[in-house]
Scaffold this active site. Structure first.
Site, PDB file in Angstrom:
ATOM      1  N   ALA A 117      19.252  -5.158 -29.218  1.00 43.15           N
ATOM      2  CA  ALA A 117      18.683  -4.189 -28.279  1.00 43.15           C
ATOM      3  C   ALA A 117      19.490  -2.892 -28.226  1.00 43.15           C
ATOM      4  O   ALA A 117      18.936  -1.822 -27.977  1.00 43.15           O
ATOM      5  CB  ALA A 117      18.573  -4.801 -26.883  1.00 43.15           C
ATOM      6  N   THR A 118      20.778  -2.976 -28.470  1.00 39.57           N
ATOM      7  CA  THR A 118      21.578  -1.744 -28.479  1.00 39.57           C
ATOM      8  C   THR A 118      21.033  -0.785 -29.540  1.00 39.57           C
ATOM      9  O   THR A 118      20.782   0.398 -29.260  1.00 39.57           O
ATOM     10  CB  THR A 118      23.067  -2.061 -28.778  1.00 39.57           C
TER      11      THR A 118
ATOM     12  N   ASN B 173      20.234  -6.279 -16.219  1.00 38.86           N
ATOM     13  CA  ASN B 173      21.096  -7.331 -16.746  1.00 38.86           C
ATOM     14  C   ASN B 173      22.138  -7.822 -15.749  1.00 38.86           C
ATOM     15  O   ASN B 173      22.745  -8.861 -15.960  1.00 38.86           O
ATOM     16  CB  ASN B 173      21.787  -6.855 -18.027  1.00 38.86           C
TER      17      ASN B 173
ATOM     18  N   GLN C  15      16.391  -8.212 -21.232  1.00 36.86           N
ATOM     19  CA  GLN C  15      16.498  -9.364 -20.327  1.00 36.86           C
ATOM     20  C   GLN C  15      15.145  -9.943 -19.952  1.00 36.86           C
ATOM     21  O   GLN C  15      15.047 -11.116 -19.576  1.00 36.86           O
ATOM     22  CB  GLN C  15      17.239  -8.967 -19.035  1.00 36.86           C
TER      23      GLN C  15
ATOM     24  N   HIS D 243      19.244 -12.777 -28.944  1.00 37.83           N
ATOM     25  CA  HIS D 243      20.252 -13.707 -28.394  1.00 37.83           C
ATOM     26  C   HIS D 243      20.163 -13.903 -26.889  1.00 37.83           C
ATOM     27  O   HIS D 243      20.801 -14.801 -26.346  1.00 37.83           O
ATOM     28  CB  HIS D 243      21.676 -13.300 -28.824  1.00 37.83           C
TER      29      HIS D 243
ATOM     30  N   THR E 202      18.832  -4.322 -45.900  1.00 33.11           N
ATOM     31  CA  THR E 202      18.205  -5.623 -46.157  1.00 33.11           C
ATOM     32  C   THR E 202      18.087  -6.412 -44.861  1.00 33.11           C
ATOM     33  O   THR E 202      19.067  -6.555 -44.127  1.00 33.11           O
ATOM     34  CB  THR E 202      19.061  -6.415 -47.165  1.00 33.11           C
TER      35      THR E 202
ATOM     36  N   CYS F  18      31.795  -3.971 -15.589  1.00 28.69           N
ATOM     37  CA  CYS F  18      30.499  -3.490 -16.060  1.00 28.69           C
ATOM     38  C   CYS F  18      30.389  -3.522 -17.572  1.00 28.69           C
ATOM     39  O   CYS F  18      29.333  -3.702 -18.118  1.00 28.69           O
ATOM     40  CB  CYS F  18      30.165  -2.121 -15.508  1.00 28.69           C
TER      41      CYS F  18
HETATM   42  C1  LIG Z   1      22.178  -7.396 -23.701  1.00 31.72           C
HETATM   43  C2  LIG Z   1      21.453  -6.157 -23.356  1.00 31.72           C
HETATM   44  C3  LIG Z   1      21.382  -5.085 -24.258  1.00 31.72           C
HETATM   45  C4  LIG Z   1      22.103  -5.110 -25.583  1.00 31.72           C
HETATM   46  O1  LIG Z   1      21.523  -6.035 -26.441  1.00 31.72           O
HETATM   47  P1  LIG Z   1      22.280  -6.447 -27.797  1.00 31.72           P
HETATM   48  O2  LIG Z   1      21.222  -7.150 -28.564  1.00 31.72           O
HETATM   49  O3  LIG Z   1      23.387  -7.349 -27.370  1.00 31.72           O
HETATM   50  O4  LIG Z   1      22.729  -5.213 -28.456  1.00 31.72           O
HETATM   51  C5  LIG Z   1      20.667  -3.983 -23.887  1.00 31.72           C
HETATM   52  N1  LIG Z   1      20.038  -3.916 -22.711  1.00 31.72           N
HETATM   53  C6  LIG Z   1      20.081  -4.916 -21.815  1.00 31.72           C
HETATM   54  C7  LIG Z   1      19.354  -4.787 -20.516  1.00 31.72           C
HETATM   55  C8  LIG Z   1      20.795  -6.063 -22.110  1.00 31.72           C
HETATM   56  O5  LIG Z   1      20.850  -7.058 -21.211  1.00 31.72           O
END
Ligand SMILES: *Cc1c(COP(=O)(O)O)cnc(C)c1O
Length: 387
Positions: free
Chosen positions: A74-75, A159, A187, A207, A243, A329
């Site tokens: 997600a990052t 989160n 989340q 994850h 890839t 945080c």
């Molecule tokens: C965990 C999280 C992310 C980051 O996700 P990753 O896959 O670990 O990079 C971004 N936004 C929220 C709200 C999260 O809880």
């Protein structure tokens, strides 16, 4: 996993489901092919597995498979959505007028850091406050939107405090104003229903959904144009070169398949466990405060402030619990979290805050044991609040 530790940190990461690990295993071995090597059967098998996984991610999101771009998580999806949109050719030109981008104070660091980078390069960013319930006021968003506003980025579920922003309403407001709406659903995805029709860009990650780390996706509504952040062999329709990791994609797909089948039942069970936890905590600490709206919240989240308690000292007394304080945080940072600050929590209460994350493998017996451990620990460290 360490069976002697009760895991209550599902917002940090959710333990991989056994079925996910089993689905991945062949692709760590004999199914090693490069999914982009399309001149032979070894590559085709990998490509087929990746595309099957893409369909499962798309299905859970209610998207079309060709609207799903695999990322590392997600990052990266947040970075691609925000920075990629603003760097697209349509968005060339001055970005300092009006509220070019709008976000909220309680967003994940991966969104807020993008915003800070944009601001540094001269883009006008407006950060909306949230109420004590952790939610933005849709009227504030209406007032903040300007004719120039290109992008609104607001998360689905927080989160730390688990609160659910009004995504459908935010989407409608954005569309009316002609701004695109990006939503960080890391989340929320697979935990609560997400109204995809309201959203133009949606970030998700594997994850947090019992899939492997290192893979996620960005949903990109057809017609929304982004500039890639990573250039190379033009994989993922040129939006994200490199890839694809077949085993991770397959695991993510299986995690989505399971979530689609089990989400509804799981949500009900988790909400009941969470309520049992809250009841028990209230008995131990009658002056406890719930941080953020209890009603509009992920079923597996509870974030509470224990007045007069030092949450970090409390956790040191609880080696058998995997739990987070509400105050740290981000990695290596100290001080109250920006989320607890944003909901107006005084620093003393923020330092006494705990984040409970319950999930698929949390049992009632674990909640009862955790409550007993917390009562004991409070009695050891605490002044009057331990009953
Ligand atoms: C965990 C999280 C992310 C980051 O996700 P990753 O896959 O670990 O990079 C971004 N936004 C929220 C709200 C999260 O809880």
């Amino acid at each position: 996993m360490n069976d002697s530790v009760i895991y209550l940190d599902y917002h940090a990461t959710a333990p991989p489901d056994r079925r996910v690990v089993e689905a991945m295993a062949p692709f760590l071995g004999e199914g090693f092919g490069n999914p982009h090597a399309v001149s032979h059967a070894v590559g085709w098998a990998a490509k087929e597995a990746v595309e099957a996984a893409r369909r499962k991610v798309a299905m859970l999101a209610s998207a079309d498979p060709d609207e799903i771009v695999f990322t590392s998580g997600a990052t990266e999806a947040n970075n691609l959505a925000i920075l990629g949109l603003l760097a697209s050719p349509e968005n060339a030109g001055p970005k300092h007028a009006g509220a070019y981008v709008i976000t909220a104070a309680t967003e994940h660091p991966s969104v807020l850091a993008c915003m800070a980078a944009l601001e540094e390069s001269g883009t006008a960013v407006t950060v909306l406050p949230v109420g004590a319930d952790g939610l933005i006021d849709p009227d504030n968003l209406r007032r903040a939107l300007q004719p120039e506003t290109k992008l609104v980025s607001i998360m689905a579920a927080n989160n730390e405090i688990g609160v659910l922003q009004p995504i459908t309403e935010i989407g409608a407001i954005c569309r009316e104003a002609g701004a695109l709406f990006h939503c960080d659903a890391a989340q929320a995805f697979g935990k609560v229903a997400i109204d995809l029709a309201a959203v133009d860009l949606l970030s998700v990650t594997s994850h947090k959904l019992h899939g492997p780390m290192g893979v996620g996706a960005l949903y990109v509504r057809r017609g929304v144009r982004l500039r890639p952040l990573i250039y190379g062999g033009r994989q993922e329709r040129g939006l994200r070169s490199g890839t694809l990791p077949t085993p991770l994609c397959v695991g993510f797909g299986e995690a989505c398949r399971i979530a689609a089948a089990e989400r509804a039942a799981e949500a009900g069970r988790l909400a009941r466990l969470r309520d049992r936890l809250l009841d028990g905590l209230r008995r131990i600490a009658p002056d406890l405060r719930v941080n953020g709206s209890l009603q509009r919240r992920l079923p597996g989240n509870l974030n509470v402030a224990l007045p007069g308690v030092d949450a970090e000292a409390l956790l040191l007394e609880l080696p058998g619990l995997a739990l987070s304080t509400g105050s740290a945080c981000a990695t290596g940072q100290s001080g109250p979290s920006h989320v607890l600050r944003a909901i107006g929590l005084p620093d003393e209460l923020a330092h006494g805050s705990l984040r409970f994350g319950l999930g698929r493998f949390t049992s009632e017996a674990e909640i009862e044991r955790a409550l007993a451990m917390i009562a004991d620990a409070l009695a050891r460290i605490g002044p009057a609040q331990a009953v």
